[in-house]
Structure formats: C-alpha cells, structure tokens
Design a protein around this motif. Structure first.
Motif, PDB file in Angstrom:
ATOM      1  N   ALA A  80       0.867  -1.178   0.000  1.00 58.09           N
ATOM      2  CA  ALA A  80       0.000   0.000   0.000  1.00 58.09           C
ATOM      3  C   ALA A  80       0.905   1.229   0.000  1.00 58.09           C
ATOM      4  CB  ALA A  80      -0.902   0.005   1.236  1.00 58.09           C
ATOM      5  N   SER A  81       0.300   2.373  -0.225  1.00 56.52           N
ATOM      6  CA  SER A  81       1.041   3.641  -0.182  1.00 56.52           C
ATOM      7  C   SER A  81       0.242   4.651   0.622  1.00 56.52           C
ATOM      8  CB  SER A  81       1.265   4.192  -1.590  1.00 56.52           C
ATOM      9  OG  SER A  81       2.115   3.359  -2.331  1.00 56.52           O
ATOM     10  N   VAL A  82       0.952   5.513   1.331  1.00 57.27           N
ATOM     11  CA  VAL A  82       0.328   6.603   2.068  1.00 57.27           C
ATOM     12  C   VAL A  82       0.789   7.903   1.414  1.00 57.27           C
ATOM     13  CG1 VAL A  82       0.140   7.800   4.279  1.00 57.27           C
ATOM     14  CG2 VAL A  82       0.258   5.299   4.217  1.00 57.27           C
ATOM     15  N   TYR A  83      -0.185   8.745   1.073  1.00 55.71           N
ATOM     16  CA  TYR A  83       0.092  10.032   0.442  1.00 55.71           C
ATOM     17  C   TYR A  83      -0.359  11.140   1.376  1.00 55.71           C
ATOM     18  CZ  TYR A  83       0.323   7.297  -3.888  1.00 55.71           C
ATOM     19  OH  TYR A  83       0.637   6.387  -4.843  1.00 55.71           O
ATOM     20  N   VAL A  84       0.470  12.173   1.515  1.00 55.26           N
ATOM     21  CA  VAL A  84       0.090  13.369   2.258  1.00 55.26           C
ATOM     22  C   VAL A  84       0.271  14.551   1.313  1.00 55.26           C
ATOM     23  CG1 VAL A  84       0.585  14.871   4.216  1.00 55.26           C
ATOM     24  CG2 VAL A  84       0.754  12.389   4.473  1.00 55.26           C
ATOM     25  N   THR A  85      -0.826  15.239   1.055  1.00 57.03           N
ATOM     26  CA  THR A  85      -0.822  16.382   0.146  1.00 57.03           C
ATOM     27  C   THR A  85      -1.209  17.624   0.925  1.00 57.03           C
ATOM     28  OG1 THR A  85      -1.504  14.953  -1.678  1.00 57.03           O
ATOM     29  CG2 THR A  85      -1.805  17.323  -1.980  1.00 57.03           C
ATOM     30  N   SER A  86      -0.390  18.669   0.812  1.00 58.30           N
ATOM     31  CA  SER A  86      -0.682  19.961   1.435  1.00 58.30           C
ATOM     32  C   SER A  86      -0.611  21.016   0.347  1.00 58.30           C
ATOM     33  CB  SER A  86       0.327  20.283   2.530  1.00 58.30           C
ATOM     34  OG  SER A  86       0.230  19.331   3.568  1.00 58.30           O
ATOM     35  N   VAL A  87      -1.752  21.640   0.054  1.00 59.16           N
ATOM     36  CA  VAL A  87      -1.818  22.661  -0.997  1.00 59.16           C
ATOM     37  C   VAL A  87      -2.625  23.854  -0.509  1.00 59.16           C
ATOM     38  CG1 VAL A  87      -1.601  21.047  -2.916  1.00 59.16           C
ATOM     39  CG2 VAL A  87      -3.856  21.627  -2.056  1.00 59.16           C
TER      40      VAL A  87
END
Length: 142
Positions: free
Chosen positions: A97-104
């Motif tokens: 699995a993959s964990v993504y953290v996006t801050s925009v």
C-alpha cells in the motif's frame, strides 16, 4: 536408532500460507502508482475547492458577479490542480500500500483573498484510494 518422523504442515496451515502469500502479491501488484494518485487528487481537489470557494461564497461580491459558473471554472482547473497536488505530495510506498500526504493552498489569489489551505492524508491500497484525514482552513477574505 529410530529417526524422528518429519512432520508436514497441515493442509489448513499450507492453504492459509498460500492465501496470505497470494493476497500479499495481489496487494503489491495493485498498489496505486503516483500517476493514479495524481488523477485522484485532481478530482478530490476540485470537489473540495468547489465546496469551499463556490458553495460557501468566500469570493468577494464583485468576483461573484463576474464569475457566472464558479463550479465549472474550478472543474476546468482539474488538470492543473492534479499537477499541483503531485508537486506538493509526499508518498510513502509500503509495497502493499502507499500513504500520500498532500498539502496545498494558502496562496494569495488577490490582495484581499487567500485561497483555503488543504492537507489530505490518503491510503492507496488494492487499486483504490481511501481518504483518511482532511484538514482545511476557510481561506481569508479581508
């Protein structure tokens, strides 16, 4: 002298091991790529921005009069938002699995209008994405 009998694993144990190995292999193969996440993030950011900017009416009255179709205007920016999300995302590839953290967001659109800031944590597993946490501020209109 009698040698100890070699004991084979039971059929249940062997089947469980095969199912576990097969499941792990399936998760590894279907772990979503960064490109898959980019498409997902673009769609998600369009929904979030539409809700925050258009539905909450944070735009100044002058801009509301000038922009006839706020949701369409934001939807047309999906590809740009997807590229921006990719640029501001961190990925932890865990193999299965993959964990993504996006801050925009948080940029000033106009001197008196700051875009909302979003932080989204997403789990990508088995070819799907599950949003775990979304944080946003409402932007700022001075």
């Amino acid at each position: 002298m009698i040698s100890p009998r070699r004991r084979w694993p039971s059929a249940t144990t062997a089947a469980a091991a095969l199912v576990l190995a097969g499941s792990g292999a399936a998760l590894y193969v279907t772990n979503p790529s960064r490109e898959d996440y980019q498409v997902f993030a673009g769609e998600t950011l369009v929904k979030l921005a539409t809700r925050e900017i258009c539905e909450r009416q944070v735009l100044p009255m002058v801009l509301q009069l000038w922009i006839n179709d706020c949701p369409r205007l934001i939807a047309e920016q999906e590809q740009a938002l997807a590229l921006m999300a990719d640029q501001f995302s961190r990925r932890w590839n865990l193999g299965l699995a993959s964990v993504y953290v996006t801050s925009v967001g948080g940029q000033n659109l106009l001197p008196a209008l700051r875009l909302p800031r979003y932080s989204v944590t997403t789990l990508g597993i088995a070819g799907q994405f599950l949003v775990l946490n979304v944080r946003s501020d409402a932007g700022k209109l001075e």
